[in-house]
Design an enzyme around this catalytic site. Sequence first.
Site, PDB file in Angstrom:
ATOM      1  N   THR A 252       0.829  -1.200   0.000  1.00  0.00           N
ATOM      2  CA  THR A 252       0.000   0.000   0.000  1.00  0.00           C
ATOM      3  C   THR A 252       0.864   1.250   0.000  1.00  0.00           C
ATOM      4  O   THR A 252       2.000   1.225   0.468  1.00  0.00           O
ATOM      5  CB  THR A 252      -0.939   0.035   1.227  1.00  0.00           C
TER       6      THR A 252
ATOM      7  N   LYS B 199     -13.133  -3.073  10.503  1.00  0.00           N
ATOM      8  CA  LYS B 199     -13.486  -4.079  11.512  1.00  0.00           C
ATOM      9  C   LYS B 199     -12.236  -4.813  11.953  1.00  0.00           C
ATOM     10  O   LYS B 199     -11.200  -4.755  11.284  1.00  0.00           O
ATOM     11  CB  LYS B 199     -14.555  -5.038  10.997  1.00  0.00           C
TER      12      LYS B 199
ATOM     13  N   HIS C 237      -1.844  -2.852  -9.589  1.00  0.00           N
ATOM     14  CA  HIS C 237      -0.771  -2.916 -10.585  1.00  0.00           C
ATOM     15  C   HIS C 237       0.489  -3.366  -9.850  1.00  0.00           C
ATOM     16  O   HIS C 237       0.666  -3.063  -8.681  1.00  0.00           O
ATOM     17  CB  HIS C 237      -0.549  -1.529 -11.205  1.00  0.00           C
TER      18      HIS C 237
ATOM     19  N   ASN D 234       0.928   5.173   1.351  1.00  0.00           N
ATOM     20  CA  ASN D 234       0.334   5.937   2.441  1.00  0.00           C
ATOM     21  C   ASN D 234       0.456   7.432   2.205  1.00  0.00           C
ATOM     22  O   ASN D 234       1.487   7.912   1.735  1.00  0.00           O
ATOM     23  CB  ASN D 234       1.033   5.585   3.762  1.00  0.00           C
TER      24      ASN D 234
ATOM     25  N   GLU E  16      -4.529   4.305   3.422  1.00  0.00           N
ATOM     26  CA  GLU E  16      -3.627   3.352   2.768  1.00  0.00           C
ATOM     27  C   GLU E  16      -4.243   2.911   1.449  1.00  0.00           C
ATOM     28  O   GLU E  16      -5.349   2.381   1.423  1.00  0.00           O
ATOM     29  CB  GLU E  16      -3.387   2.149   3.674  1.00  0.00           C
TER      30      GLU E  16
ATOM     31  N   PHE F 127     -10.179  -8.312  12.963  1.00  0.00           N
ATOM     32  CA  PHE F 127     -10.125  -9.671  12.442  1.00  0.00           C
ATOM     33  C   PHE F 127      -9.426 -10.555  13.462  1.00  0.00           C
ATOM     34  O   PHE F 127      -8.543 -10.115  14.182  1.00  0.00           O
ATOM     35  CB  PHE F 127      -9.379  -9.706  11.100  1.00  0.00           C
TER      36      PHE F 127
END
Length: 193
Positions: free
Chosen positions: A52, A132, A109, A54, A104, A134
């Site tokens: 990701t 949420k 690609h 940021n 994020e 996990f």
Amino acid sequence: MNLSMRVTTYATFVKLAGRSFHSVMSTKLPHFAEGEVVKGFGRGSKELGIPTANYPESVVDNLPKEMPLGVYYGWGSVDDGEVYKMVLSVGWNLYYKNTKKSMETYLMHTFNEDFYGSKLKVVMLGYIRPMKDFSSLDELVKAIENDIYVAKQKLDQPENLKYKTNNFFSPSGGKGNEEAEIPETNGPSHISR
């Protein structure tokens, strides 16, 4: 209060909450954001296999206050390059117990190298789900993979596909659809820089 009254009251609450949510989303999306890519927590690539990009706090702080935390879909580009489908999470990652709100972005690609310091532009078009917690890393990865799947489907729809060529993504960098030739949007455009 009897049970049928509670059910009616709850159903009314859900209906009103849904309308309020839709109302907020229709006035805040599309949302255009632009900023320099900064180092994040380093977990996207290493732990999740989903790298990701940021945004700095200044871009995060410029999001409309009423915008719900959660996962969004839209389009994004790096340094005025090609425009790719993307998913973006806004909030405090509950699984990792983040203490700082973040944005994020996962661009769909494969990039050959990191692009810290590059200019990232995104247009957020729709909402996938709320943030949420996990119970496991596998569960988190499956949820992100589902978010990517949903985003791909949504972004192939004509009303979303047209944003891929929005003037915002041009090197001259318009401020969203107020400078683009796009008929009927879901609401006013906003920009975070």
